[in-house]
Scaffold this active site. Structure first.
Site, short mmCIF file in Angstrom:
data_model
loop_
_atom_site.label_atom_id
_atom_site.label_comp_id
_atom_site.label_asym_id
_atom_site.label_seq_id
_atom_site.Cartn_x
_atom_site.Cartn_y
_atom_site.Cartn_z
N THR A 49 0.84 -1.20 0.00
CA THR A 49 0.00 0.00 0.00
C THR A 49 0.87 1.25 0.00
O THR A 49 0.53 2.27 -0.58
CB THR A 49 -0.91 0.02 1.25
OG1 THR A 49 -1.54 -1.26 1.37
CG2 THR A 49 -1.97 1.09 1.17
N SER A 53 6.47 3.85 8.29
CA SER A 53 5.32 4.57 8.85
C SER A 53 5.08 4.24 10.32
O SER A 53 5.96 4.44 11.16
CB SER A 53 4.09 4.26 8.01
OG SER A 53 3.02 5.05 8.43
N HIS A 54 3.92 3.69 10.63
CA HIS A 54 3.52 3.46 12.02
C HIS A 54 3.99 2.09 12.51
O HIS A 54 3.73 1.75 13.66
CB HIS A 54 2.01 3.54 12.10
CG HIS A 54 1.36 2.65 11.07
ND1 HIS A 54 1.34 2.99 9.74
CD2 HIS A 54 0.78 1.45 11.17
CE1 HIS A 54 0.77 2.03 9.06
NE2 HIS A 54 0.42 1.08 9.89
N ASP A 112 2.35 9.68 13.84
CA ASP A 112 2.97 8.35 13.76
C ASP A 112 4.46 8.43 13.44
O ASP A 112 5.06 9.51 13.47
CB ASP A 112 2.25 7.49 12.70
CG ASP A 112 2.53 7.96 11.30
OD1 ASP A 112 2.73 9.18 11.11
OD2 ASP A 112 2.59 7.13 10.37
N ASP A 163 6.39 8.42 10.82
CA ASP A 163 6.91 9.33 9.80
C ASP A 163 6.11 10.63 9.68
O ASP A 163 6.33 11.41 8.75
CB ASP A 163 6.97 8.63 8.44
CG ASP A 163 5.62 8.16 7.97
OD1 ASP A 163 4.77 7.86 8.82
OD2 ASP A 163 5.40 8.09 6.75
N ASP A 223 2.87 11.34 9.09
CA ASP A 223 1.77 11.63 8.17
C ASP A 223 0.39 11.31 8.76
O ASP A 223 -0.62 11.76 8.25
CB ASP A 223 1.97 10.93 6.81
CG ASP A 223 2.13 9.43 6.92
OD1 ASP A 223 2.12 8.91 8.06
OD2 ASP A 223 2.28 8.79 5.87
N ARG A 224 0.36 10.56 9.86
CA ARG A 224 -0.95 10.23 10.45
C ARG A 224 -1.30 11.17 11.60
O ARG A 224 -0.41 11.79 12.18
CB ARG A 224 -0.94 8.80 11.00
CG ARG A 224 -0.86 7.76 9.92
CD ARG A 224 -1.07 6.39 10.50
NE ARG A 224 -1.15 5.43 9.40
CZ ARG A 224 -1.67 4.23 9.48
NH1 ARG A 224 -2.15 3.80 10.63
NH2 ARG A 224 -1.72 3.44 8.43
N GLU A 268 -8.37 9.41 4.85
CA GLU A 268 -8.63 7.99 5.03
C GLU A 268 -9.03 7.73 6.47
O GLU A 268 -8.61 8.46 7.38
CB GLU A 268 -7.38 7.17 4.72
CG GLU A 268 -6.91 7.25 3.29
CD GLU A 268 -5.83 6.20 3.02
OE1 GLU A 268 -6.19 5.11 2.58
OE2 GLU A 268 -4.66 6.49 3.27
N SER A 285 -7.90 5.58 8.26
CA SER A 285 -6.72 5.10 8.98
C SER A 285 -5.87 6.26 9.51
O SER A 285 -4.66 6.22 9.45
CB SER A 285 -5.90 4.21 8.07
OG SER A 285 -5.59 4.91 6.87
N LYS A 316 -0.38 12.48 3.16
CA LYS A 316 -1.17 12.90 4.30
C LYS A 316 -0.23 13.60 5.29
O LYS A 316 0.99 13.44 5.21
CB LYS A 316 -1.89 11.72 4.93
CG LYS A 316 -1.02 10.56 5.30
CD LYS A 316 -1.89 9.35 5.58
CE LYS A 316 -1.03 8.15 5.91
NZ LYS A 316 -1.49 6.94 5.24
#
Ligand code: G1P
Ligand code: ZN
Length: 535
Positions: free
Chosen positions: A16, A111-112, A275, A277, A279-280, A361, A363, A374
């Site tokens: 993804t 990421s996370h 998170d 990196d 982006d969340r 999203e 998520s 994001k």
């Protein structure tokens, strides 16, 4: 320069969001080298091009950066712009790629996912628009990796990237930049920092949990140094290679310390976590947890109160499993709302074509055209700016939204580390349910997407079921996990009756959850008694 032919492998399929593997797996000889060479070949070579390199600082990032420097130089790249100490949050990297009109960037992040030697590592290529490479590029990369890859590499060791400034390496320019500066400038151009500062001076309290990941320095520079929130507003602010052994995923399960402090104990008026990196985002207010789907809808509802979006939105997009709350806002605003497959890469074309301004999203991902990723801090600043402009609390903004549009109850249940053969059985049951149909189902389909801009077709993007009472369930397999399969179930039900708005989401969704278990038998087939993570 050396040229080495690395034999074919089958384990370099980008998911993804880029290629993710256990750190030790990434460290296998030639693994990163051949993948980076494949990236360069898939985009027509690196000769004369400029790329950005940086990431979330997880374990092995510095070594990986040195390998990338040596391969880029051997492939004739003109220049690399590298975040100091190989650090760049994902949205900051996207900004740098765009701002300096480069040919793309290599982002080192999983990421996370937890980091460290026993955690995960990842590599993702973003194109010149600053966004994740589209599927045709990731497919081309994967195809190349399935055959022998001959990679070129400078033999000499690469320089350290711990000092800001320009240098050269084997004829290639290297510019090590402050990872924070450009991003802070960008945020200042989008939001009304003065208004937010006044709100803080008047007593609204902020808190930001960087989870020992990349956003600490960014959040401190913006929230404490510019906006003037007191020192200590940003917690867990020092990025660590193993994220302090934590799981840097901002949701009620993994960011439970912040969640309890703010939602249960009201220790701040408005807070967020980000998170690995950056982006969340998870948004929480005193006495309120805002689901990402609701947060997207509320940001869009009030976007015109933010300077950058004062003239209105071109359109909105959400991923298919994200709740329909934002669809109602789009309808009210009289703008288009696109429904795309899971993953940020599907938003890029819509943004580049000027069809959408904000997207998100379920998520915990929300963003806009300011970059092509994001952006966690951006989402928090949206909330701060909207609160400053309206004078309302997070709770009031959510309540007002539900009163206007109804409440879309929503929840995602994750079944993690499921043996692949058991996950296959669940997929088979879902396929059969779509094929056979039944009176119990108003709709059953396998989601596919035709990109309205480039016409590309993405098949098999998840199973969608709608029950006769309008409630919905979605099932898909994760494309970011590194151990076994992760089954994601998404549940949604719209409620117009104000008397029910206070209900607990799991209670409100109990019926659709039970019906989905009857239909797909996830628990029966996996032997699990419940989901591993509920968000
Ligand atoms: C997950 C999320 C998806 C997000 C991706 C990258 O992917 O569900 O929305 O874009 O991480 O952050 P998944 O593991 O479901 O494939
Ligand atoms: Zn991330």
């Amino acid at each position: 320069m050396i040229e080495i032919t690395s034999p074919a492998r089958v384990d370099q399929k980008p998911g993804t969001s880029g290629l993710r593997k256990k750190t030790r797996h990434f460290q296998e000889p030639q693994f990163l080298e051949r993948f980076v060479q494949a990236i360069f070949e898939a985009i027509g070579g690196a000769e004369g091009k400029t790329f950005v390199v940086g990431g979330d600082g997880r374990e092995w990032s510095l070594d990986a950066t040195k390998i990338i420097i040596r391969i880029a130089a051997a492939n004739g790249a003109k220049k690399l712009i590298i975040g100091q100490n190989a650090l760049l949050s994902t949205p900051a990297a996207s900004n740098v790629i765009r701002k300096y009109k480069t040919d793309g960037g290599i982002i080192l992040s999983a990421s996370h996912n937890p980091g460290g030697i026993d955690g995960d590592f990842g590599v993702k290529f973003n194109g010149p628009n600053g966004g994740p490479a589209p599927e045709k590029v990731t497919d081309a990369i994967f195809d190349l990796t399935k055959s022998d890859v001959t990679y070129r590499m400078i033999e000499a060791d690469a320089p350290n990237v711990n000092k800001v400034g320009p240098s050269t390496f084997e004829g290639m320019e290297i510019d090590v930049i402050d990872p924070v500066e450009d991003y802070v400038e960008l945020m200042e151009s989008l939001f009304d920092f003065d208004a937010i500062g006044k709100m803080v001076a008047n007593g609204r309290t902020l808190r930001f949990d960087a989870m020992h990941a990349i956003t600490g320095p960014y959040a401190k520079a913006i929230l404490e140094d510019r906006i003037g929130s007191p020192a200590g507003t940003v917690i867990n602010e020092v990025p660590l290679p193993d994220f302090g052994k934590g799981h840097p995923d901002p949701n009620p399960t993994w960011a439970n310390v912040l969640f309890d402090a703010v939602v249960k104990r009201g220790e701040a008026d408005i807070a967020a976590a980000s998170d690995g990196d950056g982006d969340r985002n998870m948004i929480v207010g005193a006495d309120i947890y805002v689901t990402p789907s609701d947060s997207l809808a509320i940001i869009c509802e009030h976007a015109q109160k933010i300077p950058a979006y004062a003239e209105g939105l071109d359109g909105i997009a959400r991923s298919m499993p994200t709740s329909g709350a934002v669809d109602r806002v789009a309808a009210e605003l009289g703008i288009e709302c696109f429904v795309t497959p899971t993953g940020w890469k599907f938003f890029g074309n819509l943004m580049d074509a000027g069809r959408i301004t904000i997207c998100g999203e379920e998520s915990f991902g929300t963003g806009s055209t300011h970059v092509r990723e994001k952006d966690g801090l951006w989402a928090y600043l949206c909330w701060l700016n909207i609160m400053a402009a309206t004078g309302k609390t997070a709770r009031e903004l959510v309540d007002d939204h539900w009163k206007r549009f109804g409440r879309t109850f929503y929840s995602r249940h994750d079944y993690e580390e499921v043996p692949q053969e058991l996950a296959d059985k669940v997929v088979a049951a879902a396929t059969e349910a779509v094929k056979a149909g039944s009176d119990e189902l108003a709709k059953a389909e396998i989601f596919a997407y035709d990109d309205p801009i480039d016409g590309s077709h993405s098949a098999n993007q998840g199973f969608r079921f709608e029950f006769p009472n309008g409630s919905k369930a979605i099932m898909r397999l994760s494309g970011t996990g590194t151990v076994g399969a992760t089954i994601r179930l998404y549940f949604e039900k719209h409620e117009a009756d104000e008397a029910r708005f206070g209900d607990d989401a799991q209670d409100a969704l109990a019926e659709v959850i039970a019906k989905t278990e009857t239909l797909l038998g996830v628990q029966a087939k996996t032997g699990k008694t419940g989901p591993d993570v509920i968000t």
